[in-house]
Design a protein around this motif. Structure first.
Motif, PDB file in Angstrom:
ATOM      1  N   HIS A  26       0.868  -1.181   0.000  1.00 37.92           N
ATOM      2  CA  HIS A  26       0.000   0.000   0.000  1.00 37.92           C
ATOM      3  C   HIS A  26       0.897   1.220   0.000  1.00 37.92           C
ATOM      4  CE1 HIS A  26       0.956  -0.671   4.192  1.00 37.92           C
ATOM      5  NE2 HIS A  26       0.233   0.320   4.639  1.00 37.92           N
ATOM      6  N   ASP A  80       5.672   4.353   5.082  1.00 37.21           N
ATOM      7  CA  ASP A  80       6.682   3.381   5.519  1.00 37.21           C
ATOM      8  C   ASP A  80       6.740   2.158   4.610  1.00 37.21           C
ATOM      9  OD1 ASP A  80       4.068   3.009   6.599  1.00 37.21           O
ATOM     10  OD2 ASP A  80       4.830   1.540   8.027  1.00 37.21           O
ATOM     11  N   HIS A  81       6.020   2.206   3.486  1.00 33.80           N
ATOM     12  CA  HIS A  81       6.007   1.062   2.576  1.00 33.80           C
ATOM     13  C   HIS A  81       6.427   1.418   1.158  1.00 33.80           C
ATOM     14  CE1 HIS A  81       4.095  -1.685   5.510  1.00 33.80           C
ATOM     15  NE2 HIS A  81       3.721  -0.529   6.029  1.00 33.80           N
ATOM     16  N   ASP A 125       0.631  -4.802   6.338  1.00 38.95           N
ATOM     17  CA  ASP A 125      -0.191  -4.181   7.377  1.00 38.95           C
ATOM     18  C   ASP A 125      -1.607  -4.757   7.466  1.00 38.95           C
ATOM     19  OD1 ASP A 125       2.048  -2.786   7.889  1.00 38.95           O
ATOM     20  OD2 ASP A 125       1.222  -0.797   7.472  1.00 38.95           O
ATOM     21  N   HIS A 156      -0.514  -5.644  11.843  1.00 37.71           N
ATOM     22  CA  HIS A 156       0.757  -5.035  12.249  1.00 37.71           C
ATOM     23  C   HIS A 156       1.516  -5.955  13.197  1.00 37.71           C
ATOM     24  CE1 HIS A 156      -1.149  -1.572  10.498  1.00 37.71           C
ATOM     25  NE2 HIS A 156      -0.074  -0.831  10.713  1.00 37.71           N
ATOM     26  N   HIS A 199       4.786  -5.436  11.288  1.00 36.38           N
ATOM     27  CA  HIS A 199       5.562  -4.508  12.135  1.00 36.38           C
ATOM     28  C   HIS A 199       5.959  -5.107  13.481  1.00 36.38           C
ATOM     29  CE1 HIS A 199       5.275  -0.756   9.775  1.00 36.38           C
ATOM     30  NE2 HIS A 199       4.089  -1.190   9.395  1.00 36.38           N
TER      31      HIS A 199
HETATM   32 ZN   LIG Z   1       3.118   0.064   7.884  1.00 33.30          ZN
END
Ligand SMILES: [Zn+2]
Length: 264
Positions: free
Chosen positions: A93, A97-98, A193, A196, A237
């Motif tokens: 997505h 952070d991706h 995600d 997480h 995560h």
């Molecule tokens: Zn993330």
């Protein structure tokens, strides 16, 4: 190794300190630390190296006060992968952070759900609550990639490579997708995600960043349906991933091998 089987790695590039209540809608009765790790993933065999997600840059880490350990893309060299030679990057997505270092793959195509592009460019970005997880320059950069014919768009599940399937899940972000990859121990589901932490999925309590809560709950069911056992689901995560899987020799604390059975 057959062409439809891969070695799969999680590479940790950043961390942040956090508390339990930050990770569950509705909070949490225990006020205890619950740190978060940031990963990119690599799927490798003799024929190809496919990357899942690209992490964020150092300036974004500074802006968002994340503990940046190393550049996620430069770190691929530790696994013997040359980013300049990578042809395919799956983007789960478009959250910051991706997708943040997409520009460091000079010839890659980016595999993305079309709905995610619509989401990141559409009416919901009027709301700080939802746009907070995006960096507008990343989104604009991916739009430019689309104009350069370097984005492959999917509307739903897809099987773009031998032994690798993509699964549209939504929930956390409108066009979120996860990846199922065939390994020597069976199919491994890289959840990104969709969950997480292990605990979001196991307790049915979604993470606080949410587009559609019902979609997030269905996402946990989807992960379980895609994986032969819960040991084959890898959250996006969770620091537990670094503890449960064997380290790549010489890369302790940096990269773990997900094609091997968990050790803990
Ligand atoms: Zn993330």
């Amino acid at each position: 190794m057959p062409a439809d089987e891969y070695r799969v790695y999680a590479l940790r590039y950043a961390m942040r300190e956090a508390r339990r209540h930050e990770h569950f809608i509705g909070g949490d009765p225990h006020d205890a630390p619950m740190p978060m790790d940031y990963f990119v993933w690599a799927m490798v065999n003799e024929d190809r190296a496919i990357i899942l997600d690209t992490g964020f840059t150092e300036p974004v880490a500074r802006k968002r006060k994340r503990a940046w350990m190393r550049c996620p893309v430069d770190s691929l060299a530790l696994l013997g992968i040359d980013p300049a030679a990578v042809e395919d990057v799956v983007i789960s997505h478009l959250h910051y952070d991706h997708v943040g270092t997409f520009h460091k793959f000079p010839k890659a195509r980016f595999h993305l759900q079309e709905q995610e592009m619509h989401y990141a460019c559409g009416r919901y970005m009027r709301y700080p609550r939802l746009r907070h997880s995006f960096e507008v320059e990343d989104v604009v950069g991916i739009v430019r990639m689309a104009y350069a014919d370097r984005v492959v768009f999917y509307t739903g599940d897809a099987d773009p490579f031998p032994g690798i399937t993509l699964h549209a899940v939504g929930g956390h972000s409108m066009g979120l997708q996860c990846v199922r990859v065939n390994t020597a121990r069976g199919p491994v589901v890289l959840a990104s995600d969709v969950t997480h932490f292990y605990e979001n999925m196991d307790s049915g309590r979604p993470f606080t960043t949410a587009f559609h809560v019902g979609g997030m709950l269905e996402g946990y069911d989807r992960l379980r349906a895609l994986a032969p056992t819960s040991n084959h689901i890898v959250p996006g995560h969770d620091p537990e991933v670094m503890r449960r899987y064997p380290a790549v020799p010489g890369l302790e604390g940096i990269a773990v091998e997900l094609h091997r059975d968990p050790i803990a």
